[in-house]
Design a protein around this motif. Structure first.
Motif, PDB file in Angstrom:
ATOM      1  N   ASP A  14       0.845  -1.210   0.000  1.00 37.87           N
ATOM      2  CA  ASP A  14       0.000   0.000   0.000  1.00 37.87           C
ATOM      3  C   ASP A  14       0.875   1.253   0.000  1.00 37.87           C
ATOM      4  O   ASP A  14       0.581   2.233  -0.706  1.00 37.87           O
ATOM      5  N   LEU A  15       1.949   1.231   0.789  1.00 34.28           N
ATOM      6  CA  LEU A  15       2.855   2.382   0.842  1.00 34.28           C
ATOM      7  C   LEU A  15       3.582   2.589  -0.488  1.00 34.28           C
ATOM      8  O   LEU A  15       3.857   3.725  -0.895  1.00 34.28           O
ATOM      9  N   LEU A  16       3.885   1.481  -1.174  1.00 31.89           N
ATOM     10  CA  LEU A  16       4.496   1.587  -2.498  1.00 31.89           C
ATOM     11  C   LEU A  16       3.553   2.267  -3.487  1.00 31.89           C
ATOM     12  O   LEU A  16       3.964   3.118  -4.288  1.00 31.89           O
ATOM     13  N   ASN A  17       2.293   1.879  -3.421  1.00 28.25           N
ATOM     14  CA  ASN A  17       1.302   2.495  -4.310  1.00 28.25           C
ATOM     15  C   ASN A  17       1.161   3.989  -4.035  1.00 28.25           C
ATOM     16  O   ASN A  17       0.932   4.786  -4.949  1.00 28.25           O
ATOM     17  N   GLN A  23       8.274   6.026   4.942  1.00 25.69           N
ATOM     18  CA  GLN A  23       7.599   5.137   5.893  1.00 25.69           C
ATOM     19  C   GLN A  23       7.996   3.674   5.665  1.00 25.69           C
ATOM     20  O   GLN A  23       8.092   2.886   6.616  1.00 25.69           O
ATOM     21  N   ILE A  24       8.215   3.318   4.405  1.00 24.34           N
ATOM     22  CA  ILE A  24       8.668   1.949   4.113  1.00 24.34           C
ATOM     23  C   ILE A  24      10.027   1.704   4.761  1.00 24.34           C
ATOM     24  O   ILE A  24      10.261   0.663   5.375  1.00 24.34           O
ATOM     25  N   ARG A  25      10.908   2.688   4.630  1.00 27.36           N
ATOM     26  CA  ARG A  25      12.252   2.548   5.216  1.00 27.36           C
ATOM     27  C   ARG A  25      12.168   2.384   6.731  1.00 27.36           C
ATOM     28  O   ARG A  25      12.888   1.563   7.315  1.00 27.36           O
ATOM     29  N   GLU A  26      11.291   3.134   7.371  1.00 27.48           N
ATOM     30  CA  GLU A  26      11.138   3.026   8.825  1.00 27.48           C
ATOM     31  C   GLU A  26      10.639   1.634   9.225  1.00 27.48           C
ATOM     32  O   GLU A  26      11.041   1.098  10.260  1.00 27.48           O
ATOM     33  N   LEU A  27       9.776   1.046   8.399  1.00 25.35           N
ATOM     34  CA  LEU A  27       9.294  -0.306   8.686  1.00 25.35           C
ATOM     35  C   LEU A  27      10.403  -1.339   8.519  1.00 25.35           C
ATOM     36  O   LEU A  27      10.540  -2.273   9.313  1.00 25.35           O
ATOM     37  N   LEU A  28      11.212  -1.172   7.472  1.00 26.53           N
ATOM     38  CA  LEU A  28      12.248  -2.152   7.164  1.00 26.53           C
ATOM     39  C   LEU A  28      13.373  -2.154   8.185  1.00 26.53           C
ATOM     40  O   LEU A  28      13.986  -3.196   8.440  1.00 26.53           O
ATOM     41  N   ILE A  40      10.152  -9.147   0.047  1.00 26.99           N
ATOM     42  CA  ILE A  40      10.585  -8.803  -1.313  1.00 26.99           C
ATOM     43  C   ILE A  40      10.099  -9.846  -2.323  1.00 26.99           C
ATOM     44  O   ILE A  40       9.735  -9.509  -3.449  1.00 26.99           O
ATOM     45  N   GLU A  41      10.074 -11.108  -1.908  1.00 30.03           N
ATOM     46  CA  GLU A  41       9.632 -12.184  -2.802  1.00 30.03           C
ATOM     47  C   GLU A  41       8.175 -12.039  -3.228  1.00 30.03           C
ATOM     48  O   GLU A  41       7.762 -12.601  -4.243  1.00 30.03           O
ATOM     49  N   THR A  42       7.402 -11.295  -2.462  1.00 26.15           N
ATOM     50  CA  THR A  42       5.979 -11.135  -2.800  1.00 26.15           C
ATOM     51  C   THR A  42       5.744  -9.975  -3.764  1.00 26.15           C
ATOM     52  O   THR A  42       4.629  -9.779  -4.234  1.00 26.15           O
ATOM     53  N   ILE A  43       6.795  -9.189  -4.047  1.00 21.77           N
ATOM     54  CA  ILE A  43       6.665  -8.036  -4.944  1.00 21.77           C
ATOM     55  C   ILE A  43       6.917  -8.482  -6.390  1.00 21.77           C
ATOM     56  O   ILE A  43       7.949  -9.062  -6.699  1.00 21.77           O
ATOM     57  N   ASP A  44       5.963  -8.251  -7.256  1.00 22.12           N
ATOM     58  CA  ASP A  44       6.067  -8.692  -8.649  1.00 22.12           C
ATOM     59  C   ASP A  44       6.737  -7.652  -9.549  1.00 22.12           C
ATOM     60  O   ASP A  44       7.385  -8.001 -10.527  1.00 22.12           O
ATOM     61  N   ASN A  45       6.573  -6.385  -9.217  1.00 18.96           N
ATOM     62  CA  ASN A  45       7.102  -5.322 -10.065  1.00 18.96           C
ATOM     63  C   ASN A  45       8.607  -5.148  -9.855  1.00 18.96           C
ATOM     64  O   ASN A  45       9.073  -4.951  -8.731  1.00 18.96           O
TER      65      ASN A  45
END
Length: 452
Positions: A14-17, A23-28, A40-45
């Motif tokens: 959702d954050l990628l969209n 915010q993604i960096r803070e989660l990672l 990462i394996e679940t990301i198709d793009n």
């Protein structure tokens, strides 16, 4: 835990969209490297995969990289600059780097090696020269080496200086100037010793080692036997060239177990995950064995054709053929699987074949008698056929069980003796052989007692 990872996957998507990369960096930052790789394996793009990877902190990027599948590694490598590739390769442990490069196309390997520094490139090239599945191909060159003349104080200083980039510092390796392995000493022994003691007084000289050309399966067996966290690898001149750690052994055990399972199911082994293997590749792995088994199974058809007269006289005999063949196949498979496992754990050797046969024969007599009695009762009460036919069927069943156990326990040991993988002699082949033998026994017993 799995539920939490799934929630994070959805949240990051959702954050990628929404392009909220901060915010993604803070989660990672707060996630374990293995969990990040799973996300990462679940990301198709492709762009999103690279984008997430670039958001990772520098100190964890290489660790995450070592966890993701090779196709994602290639995707990332092709999108990074030479400087970024060099940073990753320099931070990767040598065995992880080699595992990656062995799966990459030549043009990608060339790009990666060109981006790495001279020392890293030398380490990678030295590992790539060893045969696949050998100790040399899975070892790493990042270890702490000490000198016998060092004091404990000097050794601690060296560990502090060099240990940051090493896979493990729990065990240190004592070598001379020519890299000959003299002994090992644990970090515990060093810390607990007096600062003025010499390493030579602390080290253990009787060291169990691997040779660079030892098979990886033998490596795994030795780790299981000695229960070490890491073991050294030496060359023909007893020079220390690397170490193998227990996490590498876990991967070997998984790989070897998967290979045995596939061989036992008559499937050509593959190192690709099931969902990542194409339909055509799956077809190619399975069809040769199925063709071989189909042709070999035609032997049973020929046997049945040879006894058509007997079957026309006693049509009821036909009804018991599936039961006899299935029971024989199951009994043979039980014996073969038990023996294959014993072989893989070094519990059985070829010289113990008579003992194995004697044990399985005693088991087969008990099993055969039990099944024959139970089947006799079933035939008389349910099938309601003649007692003589019931006797023929049950006598055949007993002999079939004994023969199946004999075949099932001997073939894997013989295969291992002549250099074949004993897992090949598992269910499909055992079943095919026992099917033919059970029919021969059946019709000969029927001929002797029924006069056909």
């Amino acid at each position: 835990m799995e539920k939490r990872i799934e929630e994070l996957e959805n949240q990051i998507k959702d954050l990628l969209n929404d392009k909220k990369y901060h915010q993604i960096r803070e989660l990672l930052v707060d996630l374990n490297e293995a969990d990040i790789a799973e996300i990462i394996e679940t990301i198709d793009n492709k762009e999103d995969v690279v984008r997430i990877f670039r958001l990772l902190p520098k100190d964890s990027a290489a660790d995450v990289f070592s966890y993701i599948p090779v196709e994602y590694e290639q995707m990332i490598i092709e999108s990074l600059t030479n400087r970024e590739i060099g940073q990753i390769m320099n931070d990767l442990y040598s065995d992880d780097a080699v595992d990656m490069l062995e799966e990459m196309p030549a043009n990608v390997v060339k790009k990666v090696l060109a981006a790495t520094d001279k020392e890293t490139r030398r380490d990678i090239n030295s590992l790539l020269k060893y045969p696949e599945d050998s100790a040399g191909s899975i070892m790493m060159v990042e270890y702490v080496d000490l000198r016998a003349y060092m004091s404990v104080s000097d050794a601690i200083d060296r560990i502090r200086q060099t240990g940051v980039d090493k896979e493990t510092i729990n065990t240190c390796y004592v070598t001379d100037a020519q890299k000959h392995l003299l002994g090992i000493v644990t970090l515990r022994e060093i810390i607990l010793a007096k600062t003025d003691e010499n390493i030579k007084d602390l080290m253990t000289e009787n060291v169990i080692t691997f040779h660079t050309l030892d098979d990886q399966e033998e490596v795994a067996k030795q780790f299981q036997k000695y229960d070490f966290g890491a073991m050294p690898v030496v060359d023909n001149e007893n020079r220390l060239v690397g170490i193998i750690t227990v996490d590498d052994v876990m991967d070997i055990l998984e790989e070897e177990a998967t290979e045995d399972i596939e061989m036992m199911a008559a499937i050509t082994p593959t190192d690709q995950p099931y969902m990542k293997t194409s339909i055509f590749d799956t077809y190619k792995k399975r069809i040769p064995w199925l063709l071989l088994l189909m042709i070999s199974a035609s032997i049973t058809g020929k046997i049945i054709q040879g006894f058509e007269t007997a079957l026309s006289t006693y049509v009821i005999l036909t009804a018991f053929i599936p039961m006899l063949m299935d029971t024989g196949g199951n009994c043979g498979s039980q014996a073969s699987v038990s023996v294959i496992r014993a072989l893989s754990l070094d519990e059985v050797e070829f010289k113990e074949l008579p003992l194995v046969v004697w044990k399985e024969m005693k088991v087969s007599i008990l099993v055969g008698a039990t099944l024959a009695i139970a089947n006799f009762v079933k035939i008389m009460l349910i099938d309601q056929t003649s007692m003589l036919v019931a006797f023929v069927v049950c006598m055949t069943l007993f002999v079939t069980v004994v023969v199946a156990k004999f075949v099932g326990c001997t073939l894997p040991i013989l295969a291992d003796k002549i250099g074949f993988d004993p897992a090949v002699m598992a269910s499909p082949f055992i079943t095919t052989i026992v099917d033919a033998l059970s029919l021969l026994v059946y019709f000969n017993v029927a001929g002797a007692f029924l006069g056909i």
